[in-house]
Write a protein that holds these residues in place. Structure first.
Motif: not given
Ligand code: A3P
Length: 317
Positions: A22-25, A184-188, A165-172, A174-179
């Protein structure tokens, strides 16, 4: 020992290829390991802990989902256990950040560190859910702290965005909310995390103290006394009369810790790769700051999910 270690590394590599992703934060990917989402480092540490970590009967663990009050509880537990070693005018916490009081086992490097040098009772912190802890730990005492999921999401999104990570696009947001809503979030998923400790606390109330950030904010003295009694160090009448409870509450308060130089400058290291600015552990320390970030729709959706997931458990967040 080497062959055992090599075997873990082989299993770990195999896992990375086969577990659901899944996508990481903070980093790109999380892996679903026995129902919980971990990044590759904490997944590997979990496997290593399973083989190498040896508990002692007097060990005490602080378990928490990220951003639920770990820093605060670390300061409080350390202050309670060590209250005869320091004075309140010149305390360990005046010179060291709460993170350094005891180790987060999820990010330690094994099998190098076996913690046998720490005096009993040893204190450890972990973010792993109860269900994925090494079995030997489950007979130890645990303090668990939880918090309103909306504040957890808000706090975690802000915190992880800084570490991302600076190599990734910022996590918006709205995206964090969906995840977050998908778990899907660390330890979740967060609800599974909370439930894992909640159920265990109902089964063994003498072994697991289940605490809430909001209760700590509203009635710190009451909660602190409960915590001290649970840790096997209840406050004596004399201590209560001398104001020791108030002293610890004040020492560990957001207002006090966040203004100390030691918590404003420098970084805290977790494992090999993660560096956190110490000041990022102290943001607002309030109940309900989610109101400044989440819409009414977002609030309703999160409340709905948690009502549904916690239904019948007896727990209300
Ligand atoms: P906010 O981002 O909402 O301010 P953790 O320690 O588990 O990482 O949790 C961090 C959250 O606890 C942050 O929440 C932080 O500000 C808050 N916090 C840190 N120290 C605190 C304290 N002594 N009292 C109350 N809240 C504290």
């Amino acid at each position: 020992q080497d062959s055992e270690y090599n075997k873990i590394c082989e299993d770990y590599k195999h896992m990375l290829k086969t577990l659901p992703k899944g996508n990481g934060w903070r980093v790109q990917h999380l892996y679903n390991y026995n129902g919980f989402w971990l990044d590759s480092d904490t997944l590997k540490t979990n496997m290593i802990l399973n083989t190498y970590f040896k508990t002692q009967p007097t060990d005490i663990f602080l378990a928490s989902f990220m951003k639920t009050g770990t820093t605060w509880l670390k300061a409080l537990m350390f202050s309670i256990i060590n209250r005869h070693r320091y004075t309140f005018s010149d305390h360990y916490l005046h010179h060291h950040g709460p993170q350094s009081t005891f180790p987060l086992i999820d990010s330690e490097i094994y099998p190098v560190n076996d913690f046998t040098h720490i005096n009993a009772p040893r204190l450890f912190a972990t973010h792993y859910a109860r269900d994925i802890l090494p079995l030997c730990m489950t007979s130890c005492k645990f303090v668990y702290i939880c918090r309103d999921p909306k504040d957890v999401l808000t706090s975690k999104w802000i915190f992880m965005s800084k570490l991302r990570s600076k190599d990734l696009t910022p996590l918006l947001l709205g995206e964090a909310f969906e995840l977050f809503c998908q778990g899907v979030s660390e330890y979740g998923p967060y609800w599974e995390h909370v439930l894992s400790y909640w159920r265990a606390s109902l089964e063994s109330p003498d072994k697991i103290l289940f605490m809430k950030y909001e209760d700590m904010k509203k009635q710190p003295k009451v909660e602190l006394k409960k915590l001290a009694a649970f840790l096997g160090n209840p406050f004596t009448l004399e201590e209560v009369e001398k104001g020791v409870v108030e002293e610890i509450v004040r020492l560990c308060s957001f207002e006090n810790l966040s203004k100390l130089e030691v918590n404003k400058k420098g970084v805290e290291r977790f494992g090999k790769l993660v560096e956190v600015e110490k000041r990022d552990f102290f943001r607002k320390g309030e109940i309900g700051d989610w109101r400044n970030y989440l819409s009414k729709e977002m609030k309703d959706r999160i409340d709905g999910i948690f009502d549904e997931k916690l239904k019948g458990s007896g727990l209300v967040l």
